[in-house]
Design an enzyme around this catalytic site. Structure first.
Site, PDB file in Angstrom:
ATOM      1  N   TYR A 123       0.849  -1.205   0.000  1.00  0.00           N
ATOM      2  CA  TYR A 123       0.000   0.000   0.000  1.00  0.00           C
ATOM      3  C   TYR A 123       0.878   1.247   0.000  1.00  0.00           C
ATOM      4  O   TYR A 123       0.577   2.239  -0.660  1.00  0.00           O
ATOM      5  CB  TYR A 123      -0.938   0.016   1.220  1.00  0.00           C
ATOM      6  CG  TYR A 123      -1.850  -1.192   1.304  1.00  0.00           C
ATOM      7  CD1 TYR A 123      -2.559  -1.632   0.192  1.00  0.00           C
ATOM      8  CD2 TYR A 123      -2.011  -1.891   2.498  1.00  0.00           C
ATOM      9  CE1 TYR A 123      -3.383  -2.745   0.259  1.00  0.00           C
ATOM     10  CE2 TYR A 123      -2.840  -3.009   2.573  1.00  0.00           C
ATOM     11  CZ  TYR A 123      -3.519  -3.432   1.459  1.00  0.00           C
ATOM     12  OH  TYR A 123      -4.329  -4.531   1.529  1.00  0.00           O
ATOM     13  N   GLU A 188     -10.663 -12.162   6.912  1.00  0.00           N
ATOM     14  CA  GLU A 188      -9.971 -12.703   5.741  1.00  0.00           C
ATOM     15  C   GLU A 188     -10.940 -13.043   4.603  1.00  0.00           C
ATOM     16  O   GLU A 188     -10.580 -12.908   3.434  1.00  0.00           O
ATOM     17  CB  GLU A 188      -9.190 -13.976   6.122  1.00  0.00           C
ATOM     18  CG  GLU A 188      -8.096 -13.781   7.172  1.00  0.00           C
ATOM     19  CD  GLU A 188      -6.839 -13.133   6.598  1.00  0.00           C
ATOM     20  OE1 GLU A 188      -6.847 -12.722   5.430  1.00  0.00           O
ATOM     21  OE2 GLU A 188      -5.842 -13.029   7.329  1.00  0.00           O
ATOM     22  N   ASP A 221      -3.044 -14.327  -1.571  1.00  0.00           N
ATOM     23  CA  ASP A 221      -2.597 -14.642  -0.209  1.00  0.00           C
ATOM     24  C   ASP A 221      -3.783 -14.752   0.756  1.00  0.00           C
ATOM     25  O   ASP A 221      -3.857 -15.678   1.560  1.00  0.00           O
ATOM     26  CB  ASP A 221      -1.656 -13.539   0.316  1.00  0.00           C
ATOM     27  CG  ASP A 221      -0.369 -13.428  -0.493  1.00  0.00           C
ATOM     28  OD1 ASP A 221       0.016 -14.424  -1.136  1.00  0.00           O
ATOM     29  OD2 ASP A 221       0.232 -12.341  -0.479  1.00  0.00           O
TER      30      ASP A 221
HETATM   31 FE   LIG Z   1      -4.721 -12.191   5.433  1.00  0.00          FE
END
Ligand SMILES: [Fe+2]
Ligand SMILES: [Fe+2]
Length: 358
Positions: A123, A188, A221
């Site tokens: 980022y 997540e 990921d």
């Molecule tokens: Fe993660």
């Protein structure tokens, strides 16, 4: 009990539980008890990447051409992603690692957190290249209530676990761990995916494609992190009756956790598109995606979905970004999935765990 970073175990490494057993003494991976965790670790590592590999110089030009309203959507989404990864980059190490009692789980947690730090670095890479004053973007993050509230929500169950002072491995301790794992799973598997959709919406218009490539790598990921959290929860439920009981007892609380996260994500959609929508995406569409992905995750964790959703993905174009794992593939070619290495697919479904014993 006195804590130590090295204490010779009385039990063999194949006899210990995932959590709350004797700590890990020797970091050994010759024969492992949880081969699925080892496989997830290997897959994570095989996806190693660095943000500098991705050229985002065209994004600077693109950003200058966006309308004020589109700039608000892009920057706000990025700011919130920064917050999500800030928390997730440190929390698994702080909260889960001290409780882990198995070598391959310990390795998985450390690697998982390490990859979140790559996301954080990426980022900064985007912001340095796109904005004339990168520090301003960072400085503003925590003063946006919709972002700080999200930070509090994703930290709550980590903090509850970290601050627990009762007996190590007690039923209460296990309950806090279970709720923390569910909260991680929501982060997540739902929150990140909502933000990904927003990042890719720009690339669908051939804008901000460098950023979209980075988000594609992050999504690759996060999908493994999602699989890891799901796998750990399922293993606990399979191996320890206490967690089966805890799952029943906390049913209402877990449903509330999901609902609160979904409402927070929906409110976030209103914030993003508060000044107007962009071609291909608006608040209502993204909210439909929030519910659709939410239902998918609730089901995967074997809970009842208390609301109805579209049968199909309301943002079907997100799938090509999630399923094509290769960096070198141009956006228009991302439906080529043959680049994907190994057998783990890039979204979680039953097939995600083929070859992994659950
Ligand atoms: Fe993660
Ligand atoms: Fe991340």
């Amino acid at each position: 009990m006195k804590k130590s970073v090295f204490k010779i175990n009385t039990k063999g490494h194949l006899d210990k539980d995932l959590f709350f057993d004797e700590g890990v003494d020797v970091a050994r991976y010759d024969i492992v008890k949880y081969s699925q965790l080892q496989k997830l670790y290997e897959k994570m590592l095989s996806f190693y990447w660095t943000p500098d590999e991705i050229d985002v110089t065209k994004d600077k030009i693109d950003f200058g051409k966006l309308t004020k309203n589109e700039q608000h959507i892009f920057t706000s989404n990025l700011k919130r992603q920064i917050l999500l990864d800030s928390v997730q980059g440190r929390s698994p190490d702080l909260a889960l690692l001290p409780l882990a009692s198995n070598p391959e789980l310990e390795l998985l947690i450390e690697t998982w957190a390490f990859f979140e730090t790559i996301h954080s670095r990426s980022y900064t890479h985007v912001i340095r290249n796109v904005y004339p004053n990168p520090s301003k973007v960072f400085d503003e993050i925590t003063s946006i209530p919709a972002i700080s509230e999200c930070g509090n929500a994703i930290s709550e169950h980590y903090d509850n676990l970290i601050n627990y002072r009762g007996p190590h491995g007690s039923y209460k301790h296990k309950t806090l761990l279970y709720l923390c794992l569910v909260s991680i799973y929501i982060l997540e598997g739902i929150r990140f995916y909502v933000s990904f959709a927003c990042s890719w919406a720009f690339a669908e218009l051939k804008q901000m494609e460098g950023n979209a490539k980075i988000i594609k790598l992050i999504a690759r990921d996060e999908n493994l992190h999602l699989a890891a959290s799901l796998n750990i929860i399922r293993t606990l439920l399979k191996e320890d009756e206490d967690y089966v009981k805890i799952k029943e007892e906390t049913d209402g609380q877990v449903h509330q956790l999901f609902e609160d996260a979904l409402v927070q994500e929906e409110d976030w959609c209103d914030y993003l598109f508060g000044n107007g929508s962009m071609i291909g995406l608006n608040a209502d569409l993204l909210k439909e995606y929030v519910r659709w992905i939410g239902a998918k995750r609730i089901k995967s964790l074997n809970y009842h979905v208390p609301f109805s959703v579209h049968q199909h993905n309301p943002l079907p174009w997100t799938e090509k970004w999630i399923s094509g794992g290769a960096v070198q593939v141009a956006p228009q070619e991302t439906e080529i999935t043959s680049y994907v290495l190994g057998g783990v697919t890039h979204d979680v479904n039953k097939k995600s765990f083929e070859g992994l014993s659950l």
